[in-house]
Motif scaffolding. Sequence first.
Motif, PDB file in Angstrom:
ATOM      1  N   GLY A  34      42.531  41.628  23.344  1.00  0.00           N
ATOM      2  CA  GLY A  34      41.563  42.101  24.311  1.00  0.00           C
ATOM      3  C   GLY A  34      42.034  43.214  25.219  1.00  0.00           C
ATOM      4  O   GLY A  34      41.230  43.810  25.941  1.00  0.00           O
ATOM      5  N   HIS A  35      43.343  43.518  25.185  1.00  0.00           N
ATOM      6  CA  HIS A  35      43.853  44.576  26.056  1.00  0.00           C
ATOM      7  C   HIS A  35      45.155  45.115  25.483  1.00  0.00           C
ATOM      8  O   HIS A  35      45.866  44.410  24.753  1.00  0.00           O
ATOM      9  N   LYS A 251      48.556  39.618  33.442  1.00  0.00           N
ATOM     10  CA  LYS A 251      47.807  39.957  34.655  1.00  0.00           C
ATOM     11  C   LYS A 251      48.660  39.748  35.898  1.00  0.00           C
ATOM     12  O   LYS A 251      48.554  40.498  36.880  1.00  0.00           O
ATOM     13  N   GLN A 252      49.518  38.752  35.857  1.00  0.00           N
ATOM     14  CA  GLN A 252      50.383  38.471  36.999  1.00  0.00           C
ATOM     15  C   GLN A 252      51.388  39.597  37.228  1.00  0.00           C
ATOM     16  O   GLN A 252      51.617  40.024  38.359  1.00  0.00           O
ATOM     17  N   ILE A 253      51.988  40.073  36.147  1.00  0.00           N
ATOM     18  CA  ILE A 253      53.023  41.099  36.296  1.00  0.00           C
ATOM     19  C   ILE A 253      52.429  42.496  36.431  1.00  0.00           C
ATOM     20  O   ILE A 253      53.021  43.370  37.074  1.00  0.00           O
ATOM     21  N   PHE A 254      51.252  42.715  35.839  1.00  0.00           N
ATOM     22  CA  PHE A 254      50.593  44.021  35.923  1.00  0.00           C
ATOM     23  C   PHE A 254      49.246  43.868  36.640  1.00  0.00           C
ATOM     24  O   PHE A 254      48.178  43.964  36.014  1.00  0.00           O
ATOM     25  N   PRO A 255      49.262  43.627  37.927  1.00  0.00           N
ATOM     26  CA  PRO A 255      48.015  43.327  38.653  1.00  0.00           C
ATOM     27  C   PRO A 255      47.020  44.482  38.685  1.00  0.00           C
ATOM     28  O   PRO A 255      45.841  44.261  38.942  1.00  0.00           O
ATOM     29  N   ALA A 257      46.249  46.286  36.084  1.00  0.00           N
ATOM     30  CA  ALA A 257      45.645  46.436  34.761  1.00  0.00           C
ATOM     31  C   ALA A 257      44.158  46.106  34.816  1.00  0.00           C
ATOM     32  O   ALA A 257      43.726  45.186  35.525  1.00  0.00           O
ATOM     33  N   HIS A 258      43.387  46.836  34.027  1.00  0.00           N
ATOM     34  CA  HIS A 258      41.935  46.710  34.051  1.00  0.00           C
ATOM     35  C   HIS A 258      41.462  45.724  32.984  1.00  0.00           C
ATOM     36  O   HIS A 258      40.723  46.079  32.060  1.00  0.00           O
ATOM     37  N   LEU A 259      41.878  44.477  33.108  1.00  0.00           N
ATOM     38  CA  LEU A 259      41.476  43.467  32.149  1.00  0.00           C
ATOM     39  C   LEU A 259      40.025  43.064  32.386  1.00  0.00           C
ATOM     40  O   LEU A 259      39.542  43.045  33.521  1.00  0.00           O
ATOM     41  N   LYS A 260      39.338  42.745  31.291  1.00  0.00           N
ATOM     42  CA  LYS A 260      37.986  42.214  31.406  1.00  0.00           C
ATOM     43  C   LYS A 260      38.035  40.896  32.148  1.00  0.00           C
ATOM     44  O   LYS A 260      38.989  40.127  32.004  1.00  0.00           O
TER      45      LYS A 260
END
Length: 264
Positions: A34-35, A251-255, A257-260
């Motif tokens: 997904g990313h 997501k924790q390490i790369f806050p 990041a534009h995750l869905k």
Amino acid sequence: MLVDSHCHLDLLDLVQNRDSLDAVLEAARHRGVGHFLCIGVSAKNAASVKTIAERYVDVDCSVGIHPLDLKNNKMPTFDWLLNELNHQRVVAIGETGLDYHYEPKTAKLQQVSFDMHLQAAKQTGKPVIVHTRNARADTLAMLREAALPQAGVLHCFTEDINMANAALDLGFYISMSGIVTFRNANALRNVARQIPADRLLVETDSPYLTPTPHRGKQNLPEYVRDVADYLAILRGESFERLAEQTTKNFKQIFPLAHLKPALV
């Protein structure tokens, strides 16, 4: 859903595979990826990774200078690095680090470059992506001295459990690539079993290091599914649990990041 936490989308041989990056990414999405984090390795490709990240909503990027890209004693300035990092799709710094296996003669220059990236990490708050090979002591010493306030990641990990534990103590995450599936990687598999679930990432390092059962082919982002499947069996957990946890870790390490929302 999975995240390919380290891939070089701009370096893919698209003619060899599906003729377009659109097709390559769509194939990965069909396998549950997904990313994607597209990694910078040089001043030359900084623009390329940013262009790719701007083009796709599920791609972010990093900017940095690989330790093997310091040819002819050339290194961009600190101001250049800060300027390149000032972009909404650049969520990390690197890859940077130390590689004494291929370029032992440039060790001092590599250390200067690595330190520059670490200082940029302290100034910007963005996490650092670390490449290390045959440089355990110096890598850990420089990370300890930097005392980064935020986490970073040792990508494509191939070191022993002592180095893994030292990095974990510093707040770093450990990313496993297709190397863990290689026939001669028993020592690495022992390490992979011991990494805490909340500090583990998965990656392809595409187009390099193609995992089993695709050896002999160019590595593609979709093959992160094979890495994750293998790791789940190795660690005695379900694929679904590993995918959910490694995505949460990303997501924790790369806050930035534009995750869905569905992936967070």
